[in-house]
Scaffold this active site. Structure first.
Site, PDB file in Angstrom:
ATOM      1  N   ASP A   1      -3.800   2.365  -5.139  1.00 10.10           N
ATOM      2  CA  ASP A   1      -2.453   2.332  -4.533  1.00 10.10           C
ATOM      3  C   ASP A   1      -2.186   1.068  -3.726  1.00 10.10           C
ATOM      4  OD1 ASP A   1      -3.828   2.768  -2.104  1.00 10.10           O
ATOM      5  OD2 ASP A   1      -2.175   3.990  -1.335  1.00 10.10           O
ATOM      6  N   GLU A   2      -2.935   0.017  -3.988  1.00 15.19           N
ATOM      7  CA  GLU A   2      -2.850  -1.148  -3.123  1.00 15.19           C
ATOM      8  C   GLU A   2      -2.974  -2.430  -3.941  1.00 15.19           C
ATOM      9  OE1 GLU A   2      -5.926  -0.753  -0.255  1.00 15.19           O
ATOM     10  OE2 GLU A   2      -5.563  -2.729   0.579  1.00 15.19           O
TER      11      GLU A   2
ATOM     12  N   ASP B   1       0.864  -1.185   0.000  1.00 12.94           N
ATOM     13  CA  ASP B   1       0.000   0.000   0.000  1.00 12.94           C
ATOM     14  C   ASP B   1       0.900   1.235   0.000  1.00 12.94           C
ATOM     15  OD1 ASP B   1      -3.081   0.788   1.558  1.00 12.94           O
ATOM     16  OD2 ASP B   1      -1.554   2.257   1.023  1.00 12.94           O
TER      17      ASP B   1
HETATM   18  P1  TTP Z   1      -5.192   5.065   1.123  1.00 12.59           P
HETATM   19  O1  TTP Z   1      -4.171   4.021   0.807  1.00 12.59           O
HETATM   20  O2  TTP Z   1      -6.302   4.714   2.029  1.00 12.59           O
HETATM   21  O3  TTP Z   1      -4.478   6.337   1.796  1.00 12.59           O
HETATM   22  P2  TTP Z   1      -3.064   6.986   1.488  1.00 12.59           P
HETATM   23  O4  TTP Z   1      -2.272   6.204   0.509  1.00 12.59           O
HETATM   24  O5  TTP Z   1      -3.271   8.425   1.137  1.00 12.59           O
HETATM   25  O6  TTP Z   1      -2.378   6.982   2.922  1.00 12.59           O
HETATM   26  P3  TTP Z   1      -1.772   5.742   3.708  1.00 12.59           P
HETATM   27  O7  TTP Z   1      -0.315   6.047   3.869  1.00 12.59           O
HETATM   28  O8  TTP Z   1      -2.496   5.739   5.011  1.00 12.59           O
HETATM   29  O9  TTP Z   1      -2.025   4.517   2.892  1.00 12.59           O
HETATM   30  O10 TTP Z   1      -5.820   5.608  -0.208  1.00 12.59           O
HETATM   31  C1  TTP Z   1      -5.074   5.757  -1.412  1.00 12.59           C
HETATM   32  C2  TTP Z   1      -5.482   7.009  -2.143  1.00 12.59           C
HETATM   33  O11 TTP Z   1      -6.885   6.962  -2.432  1.00 12.59           O
HETATM   34  C3  TTP Z   1      -5.263   8.286  -1.341  1.00 12.59           C
HETATM   35  O12 TTP Z   1      -3.961   8.800  -1.503  1.00 12.59           O
HETATM   36  C4  TTP Z   1      -6.322   9.196  -1.902  1.00 12.59           C
HETATM   37  C5  TTP Z   1      -7.445   8.271  -2.323  1.00 12.59           C
HETATM   38  N1  TTP Z   1      -8.532   8.304  -1.315  1.00 12.59           N
HETATM   39  C6  TTP Z   1      -9.576   9.214  -1.492  1.00 12.59           C
HETATM   40  O13 TTP Z   1      -9.605   9.954  -2.474  1.00 12.59           O
HETATM   41  N2  TTP Z   1     -10.581   9.261  -0.552  1.00 12.59           N
HETATM   42  C7  TTP Z   1     -10.589   8.469   0.575  1.00 12.59           C
HETATM   43  O14 TTP Z   1     -11.509   8.556   1.415  1.00 12.59           O
HETATM   44  C8  TTP Z   1      -9.500   7.524   0.746  1.00 12.59           C
HETATM   45  C9  TTP Z   1      -9.462   6.623   1.957  1.00 12.59           C
HETATM   46  C10 TTP Z   1      -8.512   7.486  -0.229  1.00 12.59           C
HETATM   47 MG    MG Z   2      -2.102   4.115   0.741  1.00 15.44          MG
END
Ligand code: TTP
Ligand code: MG
Length: 349
Positions: A100-101, A2
């Site tokens: 992103d995962e 992720d």
């Molecule tokens: P995530 O992997 O949940 O968050 P992240 O990568 O920003 O942070 P982390 O380090 O905690 O993993 O989500 C991936 C992307 O998806 C995030 O950068 C932006 C988008 N996203 C949204 O647009 N709205 C949301 O509510 C979430 C959870 C994510």
């Molecule tokens: Mg993330």
């Protein structure tokens, strides 16, 4: 795997002058009067309590000096595509679950441990660790971004492990360590435990951690949560047999919009929701998909949010979807409450 603070990390990378500052990616804050939400925030901004899905106006109040940037979806999608290309060859199977995962299966040489659902032998964990390190190195070198990786005997454990030490984390949870790893975590660390389930668990049994959750019998959980209860019983023990699916299934297509001002003019609301529905259908046609279920989402001025859904026996045409949409929407109109946001979602493919 992720990615860390994905959208915000890309912005920090591409705008080095902002890199060490709090960055918030999302709707326009409009000097605190903006009405959308935060997509994500970098770790600097998270120190102020800013996180995904927070109203942008609240983010502004928490840190007005943060760098607020709009969502540049196309650019993030390109980076995502390249990252997935980097990862894919390292495993036998890859399942991308969001922008992103992804899950990567590296267990072909493992064997099933009797009486468990575990497949990896201890040696394969060393190999998996080496693979994870190489993936992190490649992503850092080629995209100048960091990610967090979790290694475990199944998707459940790997996913929770990936979030264990963010950012730039690498967490390995071998089968004999699974229970000790899960037990101290709060129940909401488990997938499918949202605010409602969490509240029921806490009020009914003072259940806060996964260790607490394991004290409940399967019957108790099924009686309280139905089918989801059996899943809870199982994942509290780290059991998960879901396979890695190579093709990512699209489960639903949806759109939502926040009005510039809270409104109660039904004509404008209907027009807006029809426009969203039309956009969703353009996307559906792009995937060559048709669904049977329509969900309408309404958020009132006070953030009280409702959704209502119905399924037809046959696939929804755009015309039928509009009719059904009206039917689902009407009970929410003219309630004397202004509406802040509407959304639609087509599923049931
Ligand atoms: P995530 O992997 O949940 O968050 P992240 O990568 O920003 O942070 P982390 O380090 O905690 O993993 O989500 C991936 C992307 O998806 C995030 O950068 C932006 C988008 N996203 C949204 O647009 N709205 C949301 O509510 C979430 C959870 C994510
Ligand atoms: Mg993330």
């Amino acid at each position: 795997m992720d990615m860390d603070a994905f959208f915000a990390a890309i912005e920090g990378r591409d705008n080095p002058q902002f890199r060490s500052l709090p960055i918030v990616v999302g709707a326009d804050p409009k000097g605190g009067r903006g009405r959308g939400v935060v997509s994500t925030a970098n770790y600097e901004a998270r120190k102020y309590g800013i996180k995904s899905a927070l109203p942008i106006s609240v983010a502004w109040r928490l840190c007005p000096t943060a760098i607020f940037l709009p969502v540049d979806g196309k650019r993030y999608q390109r980076v995502s595509g390249h990252i997935m290309e980097i990862i894919r060859p390292f495993g036998e199977k890859m399942e991308q679950v969001s922008i992103d995962e992804a899950y990567l299966q590296v267990s072909g040489f493992g064997h099933r441990v009797p009486g468990t659902s575990y497949r990896l032998s201890v040696d394969s964990y060393r190999i998996a660790e080496e693979i994870a390190k190489q993936i992190k190195k490649r992503i850092k070198k080629e995209e100048r971004l960091t990610c967090s990786i979790g290694i475990g005997p199944n998707k459940l454990v790997a996913k929770i492990a990936s979030g264990h030490r963010k950012p730039d984390g690498l967490t390995i949870v071998e089968p004999r360590k699974v229970q000790g790893f899960l037990d101290p975590k709060p129940v909401e660390a488990l997938p499918g435990v949202g605010p409602k389930t969490k509240a029921v668990l806490e009020n009914k049994w003072e259940t806060k951690t996964i260790a607490d959750l394991r004290k409940r019998t399967k019957e108790e959980l099924i009686n309280t949560f139905g089918k989801n209860g059996a899943w809870l019983w199982q994942i509290a023990r780290g059991i998960d047999d879901r396979p890695i699916k190579e093709e990512r299934e699209i489960k639903s297509v949806g759109r939502q919009t926040t009005f510039e001002e809270d409104i109660n003019d039904s004509r404008i609301i209907v027009k807006a929701i029809f426009k969203l529905l039309e956009e969703a259908f353009v996307e559906l046609r792009g995937y060559n998909l048709a669904g049977k279920t329509l969900t309408v989402i309404v958020r009132y001025a006070g953030f009280e949010t409702h959704s209502s859904q119905e399924s037809l026996k046959e696939n929804l045409s755009e015309e039928k979807a509009k009719k059904l949409c009206l039917k689902l929407l009407l009970p929410y109109l003219d309630r004397g409450q202004k509406i802040r946001l509407v959304g639609v979602r087509v599923s049931g493919f």
